[in-house]
Design an enzyme around this catalytic site. Structure first.
Site, PDB file in Angstrom:
ATOM      1  CB  ALA A 193      -0.959  -0.005   1.187  1.00  0.00           C
ATOM      2  CB  THR A 194       4.219   2.127   1.308  1.00  0.00           C
ATOM      3  OG1 THR A 194       3.900   1.835   2.675  1.00  0.00           O
ATOM      4  CG2 THR A 194       5.154   3.323   1.239  1.00  0.00           C
TER       5      THR A 194
ATOM      6  CG  HIS B 125       1.250  -6.666   5.476  1.00  0.00           C
ATOM      7  ND1 HIS B 125       1.344  -6.232   6.776  1.00  0.00           N
ATOM      8  CD2 HIS B 125       1.506  -5.583   4.705  1.00  0.00           C
ATOM      9  CE1 HIS B 125       1.666  -4.945   6.790  1.00  0.00           C
ATOM     10  NE2 HIS B 125       1.768  -4.524   5.540  1.00  0.00           N
TER      11      HIS B 125
ATOM     12  CD  GLN C 226      -5.504  -1.073   8.934  1.00  0.00           C
ATOM     13  OE1 GLN C 226      -6.183  -2.046   9.296  1.00  0.00           O
ATOM     14  NE2 GLN C 226      -4.208  -0.988   9.181  1.00  0.00           N
TER      15      GLN C 226
ATOM     16  CB  SER D 138      -1.448  -3.615   1.939  1.00  0.00           C
ATOM     17  OG  SER D 138      -0.294  -4.314   2.342  1.00  0.00           O
TER      18      SER D 138
ATOM     19  CB  THR E 190      10.085  -9.583 -12.919  1.00  0.00           C
ATOM     20  OG1 THR E 190      10.978  -9.310 -13.988  1.00  0.00           O
ATOM     21  CG2 THR E 190       9.599 -11.019 -12.987  1.00  0.00           C
TER      22      THR E 190
ATOM     23  CG  ASN F 224      -3.295   3.503  10.243  1.00  0.00           C
ATOM     24  OD1 ASN F 224      -3.803   4.429   9.605  1.00  0.00           O
ATOM     25  ND2 ASN F 224      -2.134   3.625  10.843  1.00  0.00           N
TER      26      ASN F 224
ATOM     27  CB  CYS G  59       4.349   3.895  11.370  1.00  0.00           C
ATOM     28  SG  CYS G  59       3.388   2.783  10.378  1.00  0.00           S
TER      29      CYS G  59
HETATM   30  C1  LIG Z   1      -0.364  -0.719   6.595  1.00  0.00           C
HETATM   31  C2  LIG Z   1      -0.896   0.475   5.943  1.00  0.00           C
HETATM   32  C3  LIG Z   1      -0.230   1.064   4.852  1.00  0.00           C
HETATM   33  C4  LIG Z   1       1.090   0.550   4.350  1.00  0.00           C
HETATM   34  O1  LIG Z   1       0.936  -0.680   3.715  1.00  0.00           O
HETATM   35  P1  LIG Z   1       2.213  -1.543   3.315  1.00  0.00           P
HETATM   36  O2  LIG Z   1       1.659  -2.593   2.408  1.00  0.00           O
HETATM   37  O3  LIG Z   1       2.748  -2.089   4.581  1.00  0.00           O
HETATM   38  O4  LIG Z   1       3.160  -0.646   2.609  1.00  0.00           O
HETATM   39  C5  LIG Z   1      -0.806   2.157   4.268  1.00  0.00           C
HETATM   40  N1  LIG Z   1      -1.968   2.654   4.713  1.00  0.00           N
HETATM   41  C6  LIG Z   1      -2.633   2.129   5.743  1.00  0.00           C
HETATM   42  C7  LIG Z   1      -3.925   2.722   6.166  1.00  0.00           C
HETATM   43  C8  LIG Z   1      -2.116   1.013   6.389  1.00  0.00           C
HETATM   44  O5  LIG Z   1      -2.788   0.504   7.421  1.00  0.00           O
END
Ligand SMILES: *Cc1c(COP(=O)(O)O)cnc(C)c1O
Length: 418
Positions: free
Chosen positions: A84-85, A214, A192, A212, A253, A164, A339
């Site tokens: 997501a970053t 994870h 989220q 994202s 890739t 988050n 974070c």
């Molecule tokens: C965890 C999170 C991110 C970052 O996601 P990553 O896949 O770890 O880079 C961005 N935005 C929110 C709201 C998140 O909770």
């Protein structure tokens, strides 16, 4: 799973994981789907000349359809990223660069994730203008304030689905409708919210959406960006130059096993969303009821009802958050956002919604998720209550407050007691 030394805790693994907004464990079914792509199905999805490549490409396209289905998009509108970053960076920087002739004004909020806030800051250094909208005590942005802030040169509104830290859910559909009316693109960091609350990019007027792996029981290091293809067709300047993968928007890739995992994770979320949301809302309420009936001076951060099913953020007045976490080491929770927990700065999100520094330092985020059981929640409630009571028994401030001393009128003399 790991089995800890949990004396007297029948059938329970300690520490108990209650930090599902930081990351989630990989679902076994996701792992199962991924494994063949680490082994015999190792092809490069861009290899057009042989069966290894075709097999990998087919798996990627299947995953693309699974991700799209969860948010009611078309498969072609999904761009795979590293998380997501990256999706947030690509959406915001990509729009700023592509639409720079149209305008350079962006709207966001101080409660957004750093991936959005710091991207906006970077763009400010490069000549964009960013307006941070006000948020109320619950973390909500008022749609009327967005409307007032939109200017002729506004090109993008970026506001998250779910926070988050405090779990507050933005009125995404109303924001999307307003943006459509005003011809402004709408990006949402849905990291989220995806898989936890129903999302529909059509109905909600979303033009760009970050997610994202994870955070939804998939692997780390993979994510996606939804990019609307019609009404309007959103165009993005890529950040990475290279082989032109992902319709030129994200070269590199493809990470086939992770993408397969992300697809499977999305499929499972789609199947289980309703039941999971109901179950987690009930568990969260149970935990809050216990905390708020057995303890005084506790404050719920975020919105009482408009919140992520699995998020509970509480300030325990007179109890320092880090100390509290140490006092209940059987629970894996978070004080503030993961974070920022490396530093002792109070959470910027809590600050933005008007929680004072003192109270912000006493805040704990409980994140419940797919594998959280009722027993774990009961155990957690018991431990939190016991730890807070123990710490307050040793707190002169709490004692004074109980005796009716107005603490803001106490004259503090440093070292006077020595
Ligand atoms: C965890 C999170 C991110 C970052 O996601 P990553 O896949 O770890 O880079 C961005 N935005 C929110 C709201 C998140 O909770």
């Amino acid at each position: 799973m790991r089995r800890g030394p949990g004396e007297g805790i029948a059938n329970m693994n300690v520490p108990i994981y209650l930090d599902y907004q930081a990351t989630t464990p990989l679902d076994e079914r996701v792992l199962g789907a991924m494994l063949p792509y680490f082994r015999e199905k190792f092809g490069n999805a861009a290899s057009r000349n042989h069966a290894f490549g075709w097999e990998a490409e087919k798996a990627v396209e299947n995953a693309r359809a699974q991700v799209a289905a969860l948010i009611h998009a078309e498969p072609k509108e999904i761009v795979f990223t590293s998380g997501a970053t990256e999706s947030d960076n690509l959406a915001i920087k990509g729009v700023a660069e592509m639409y720079r002739e149209k305008g350079r004004h962006i709207l966001s909020a101080p409660t957004e994730h750093k991936a959005v806030i710091d991207t906006c800051k970077r763009l400010e250094q490069q000549g964009c203008e960013v307006t941070m909208l006000p948020v109320d005590r619950t973390g909500l942005v008022a749609v009327g304030d967005i409307e007032k802030a939109i200017r002729p040169d506004t090109i993008l509104v970026t506001l998250m689905v779910a926070n988050n830290e405090i779990g507050t859910l933005h009125p995404v559909e109303e924001i999307g409708r307003l943006c459509k009316e005003r011809g402004v693109l709408f990006h949402t960091d849905a990291t989220q919210g995806v898989g936890k609350v129903p999302l529909d990019v059509e109905r909600m007027g979303i033009d760009l959406l970050s997610l994202s792996g994870h955070k939804i029981y998939g692997p780390k290091g993979v994510g996606a960006l939804y990019v609307r293809r019609r009404k309007p067709r959103v165009r993005l300047s890529p950040i990475l130059d290279g082989g032109g993968h992902e319709r030129g928007m994200r070269s590199g890739t493809l990470n086939v096993p992770a993408i397969v995992g992300l697809g499977k994770a999305c499929e499972l979320c789609g199947e289980e969303l309703d039941a999971e949301a109901k179950r987690l809302t009930a568990l969260r309420e149970k935990l809050w009821r216990r905390i708020s009936t057995e303890l005084d001076e506790v404050h719920l951060n975020g919105h009482p009802t408009r919140r992520l099913p699995g998020n509970l953020n509480v300030s325990f007045a007179y109890v320092e958050g880090e100390g509290l976490m140490m006092g209940m080491s059987e629970l894996a929770v978070s004080s503030g956002s993961a974070c920022t927990s490396a530093s002792l700065e109070p959470s910027y999100v809590l600050k933005a919604i008007g929680v004072g520094d003192d109270l912000a330092h006493t805040s704990i985020r409980f994140g419940l998720g797919r594998f959280t059981t009722e027993e774990e929640v009961e155990f957690a409630g018991e431990r939190v209550v016991a730890a807070v009571k123990r710490l307050r028994d040793m707190s002169p401030l709490y004692e004074m407050a109980k005796e009716g001393v107005a603490l803001d009128q106490v004259r503090w003399t440093p070292n006077a007691e020595h």
